[in-house]
Write an enzyme that holds these catalytic residues in place. Structure first.
Site, short mmCIF file in Angstrom:
data_model
loop_
_atom_site.label_atom_id
_atom_site.label_comp_id
_atom_site.label_asym_id
_atom_site.label_seq_id
_atom_site.Cartn_x
_atom_site.Cartn_y
_atom_site.Cartn_z
N VAL A 118 25.74 6.14 5.32
CA VAL A 118 25.09 6.52 6.58
C VAL A 118 25.00 5.38 7.59
O VAL A 118 24.59 5.60 8.72
CB VAL A 118 23.66 7.09 6.33
CG1 VAL A 118 23.70 8.37 5.53
CG2 VAL A 118 22.78 6.04 5.66
N SER B 20 6.94 4.47 5.46
CA SER B 20 6.21 3.79 4.38
C SER B 20 4.87 3.34 4.95
O SER B 20 4.77 3.05 6.15
CB SER B 20 6.98 2.57 3.90
OG SER B 20 6.18 1.80 3.03
N TYR C 223 11.19 -5.32 6.57
CA TYR C 223 10.95 -3.94 6.15
C TYR C 223 9.79 -3.33 6.93
O TYR C 223 9.89 -2.20 7.43
CB TYR C 223 10.65 -3.93 4.65
CG TYR C 223 10.43 -2.56 4.03
CD1 TYR C 223 11.48 -1.66 3.86
CD2 TYR C 223 9.15 -2.17 3.57
CE1 TYR C 223 11.27 -0.42 3.27
CE2 TYR C 223 8.95 -0.94 2.98
CZ TYR C 223 10.00 -0.06 2.83
OH TYR C 223 9.80 1.17 2.24
N LYS D 296 10.10 -0.10 9.36
CA LYS D 296 9.37 1.15 9.09
C LYS D 296 8.37 1.47 10.21
O LYS D 296 8.16 2.63 10.54
CB LYS D 296 8.67 1.07 7.73
CG LYS D 296 9.63 1.10 6.52
CD LYS D 296 10.36 2.44 6.38
CE LYS D 296 11.05 2.56 5.02
NZ LYS D 296 11.82 3.81 4.86
N1 NAD Z 1 9.12 3.99 -3.99
C1 NAD Z 1 8.07 3.76 -3.24
O1 NAD Z 1 7.00 3.43 -3.73
C2 NAD Z 1 8.19 3.94 -1.75
C3 NAD Z 1 7.05 3.66 -0.99
C4 NAD Z 1 7.13 3.83 0.40
C5 NAD Z 1 8.30 4.26 0.99
N2 NAD Z 1 9.40 4.51 0.21
C6 NAD Z 1 10.62 4.96 0.89
O2 NAD Z 1 11.10 6.12 0.25
C7 NAD Z 1 12.50 6.23 0.48
C8 NAD Z 1 13.20 6.58 -0.81
O3 NAD Z 1 12.96 5.62 -1.79
P1 NAD Z 1 13.69 5.73 -3.19
O4 NAD Z 1 13.27 4.55 -4.00
O5 NAD Z 1 13.54 7.12 -3.73
O6 NAD Z 1 15.23 5.51 -2.70
P2 NAD Z 1 16.50 4.96 -3.50
O7 NAD Z 1 16.61 3.49 -3.38
O8 NAD Z 1 16.55 5.55 -4.85
O9 NAD Z 1 17.65 5.54 -2.55
C9 NAD Z 1 17.84 6.93 -2.40
C10 NAD Z 1 19.32 7.19 -2.45
O10 NAD Z 1 19.96 6.68 -1.27
C11 NAD Z 1 21.26 6.27 -1.61
N3 NAD Z 1 21.78 5.31 -0.61
C12 NAD Z 1 21.47 3.99 -0.48
N4 NAD Z 1 22.16 3.45 0.56
C13 NAD Z 1 22.90 4.44 1.09
C14 NAD Z 1 23.82 4.51 2.20
N5 NAD Z 1 24.09 3.42 2.93
N6 NAD Z 1 24.41 5.70 2.49
C15 NAD Z 1 24.15 6.81 1.75
N7 NAD Z 1 23.29 6.80 0.67
C16 NAD Z 1 22.67 5.63 0.37
C17 NAD Z 1 21.10 5.65 -2.99
O11 NAD Z 1 22.35 5.65 -3.70
C18 NAD Z 1 20.05 6.54 -3.64
O12 NAD Z 1 20.61 7.55 -4.46
C19 NAD Z 1 12.93 4.92 1.13
O13 NAD Z 1 13.05 5.10 2.53
C20 NAD Z 1 11.77 3.98 0.84
O14 NAD Z 1 11.66 2.97 1.80
C21 NAD Z 1 9.36 4.36 -1.15
#
Ligand code: NAD
Length: 260
Positions: free
Chosen positions: A65, A144, A157, A161
């Protein structure tokens, strides 16, 4: 009232894992046709197969993306298979940690692209289709609580965000007369696969963090997916430009400061 999305097509950017997988599954369960976008082919294929095996409709699309031409290919794949796009969920994000004094320009740029710029690229490409279709649309951005508070070594980050909260508001106002609603979700600490790896490396953070959350537990990917379903559906038809915090009460409590 049952949520019925059987006449909708949803594109889930980052749908192959974690919050993206749960969001893809819940939208499919509500009847939507889902375009599961991921840079990792195995992940996109697995989620699309899982949806198909349980009677839903989904296709995998492998794309990065960060590149506008690949974003365009996502839109073409969705239109080629289903002929319309009604929902876009921008899940992908990159959480880096680096002191602002030493952070490289490369890291700053990478954070800004993968948390902010790509959301504009995907939203622009999909909104063009939505405007042409003349149907209502819903765009949902995963932010986030790090975009609403501050932490040391989290400048890139946190800024990206926070910018995403602003982008959500800007696009919501700009596209409102086309009835394209744009909202965001700000998760707190969620047990995603990435976080589970961190917990394996430092098991003590599991209970410590749960104790700092007023509801007394970590969030799950399904907790975020529930908010995605609300914002994707007509239940939120008069909601736009908002950021829904899904964090068990963490942000509004003093437990975080007191350490539980
Ligand atoms: N885990 C937490 O506690 C938390 C807290 C706050 C916000 N978030 C936000 O939630 C969202 C999802 O987090 P997550 O840990 O489920 O995500 P993740 O890191 O597992 O990524 C989701 C998917 O995106 C794909 N991806 C990565 N780069 C890509 C690219 N350039 N093009 C296409 N696909 C791509 C990855 O292969 C993965 O399958 C993020 O935006 C993160 O910032 C997470």
């Amino acid at each position: 009232m049952e949520i019925d999305l059987s006449d909708r097509v949803a594109v889930v950017a980052g749908g192959g894992r974690g919050i993206g997988r749960s969001s893809s599954l819940i939208l499919a369960q509500a009847g939507a046709s889902v375009v599961v976008v991921d840079i990792e082919a195995e992940r996109a294929n697995a989620v699309a197969t899982e949806i198909g095996d349980s009677g839903g409709r989904a296709i995998p699309v492998i794309a990065d993306v960060r590149e506008s031409r690949q974003v365009e290919s996502i839109v073409q794949a969705a239109l080629g298979e289903y002929g319309q796009i009604d929902i876009l969920v921008n899940i992908i994000g990159l959480a880096s940690w680096a002191p602002a004094l030493d952070m490289s320009e490369e890291l700053w740029d990478a954070d800004l692209v993968l948390n902010l710029k790509y959301v504009w690229l995907c939203s622009r490409a999909v909104a063009r289709v939505m405007v042409e279709q003349g149907r209502k649309g819903s765009i949902i951005n995963i932010c986030s609580i790090s975009g609403m508070t501050a932490a040391p070594s989290h400048a890139a980050y946190g800024s990206a965000k926070a910018g995403l909260v602003g982008l959500t508001r800007s696009l919501a106002v700009e596209w409102a007369r086309d009835y394209i609603r744009v909202n965001a979700i700000a998760p707190g600490s969620m047990k995603t696969p990435r976080i589970m790896d961190m917990i394996k490396a430092a098991p003590e953070i599991e209970e410590a963090q749960a104790n700092r959350v007023p509801l007394g537990r970590w969030g799950t990917t399904e907790d975020v997916a529930g908010a995605v379903l609300f914002l994707a559906s007509d239940l939120s038809d008069y909601v736009t430009g908002q950021t829904i915090v899904v964090d068990g009460g963490f942000l509004i409590s003093q437990l975080a400061m007191l350490g539980g």
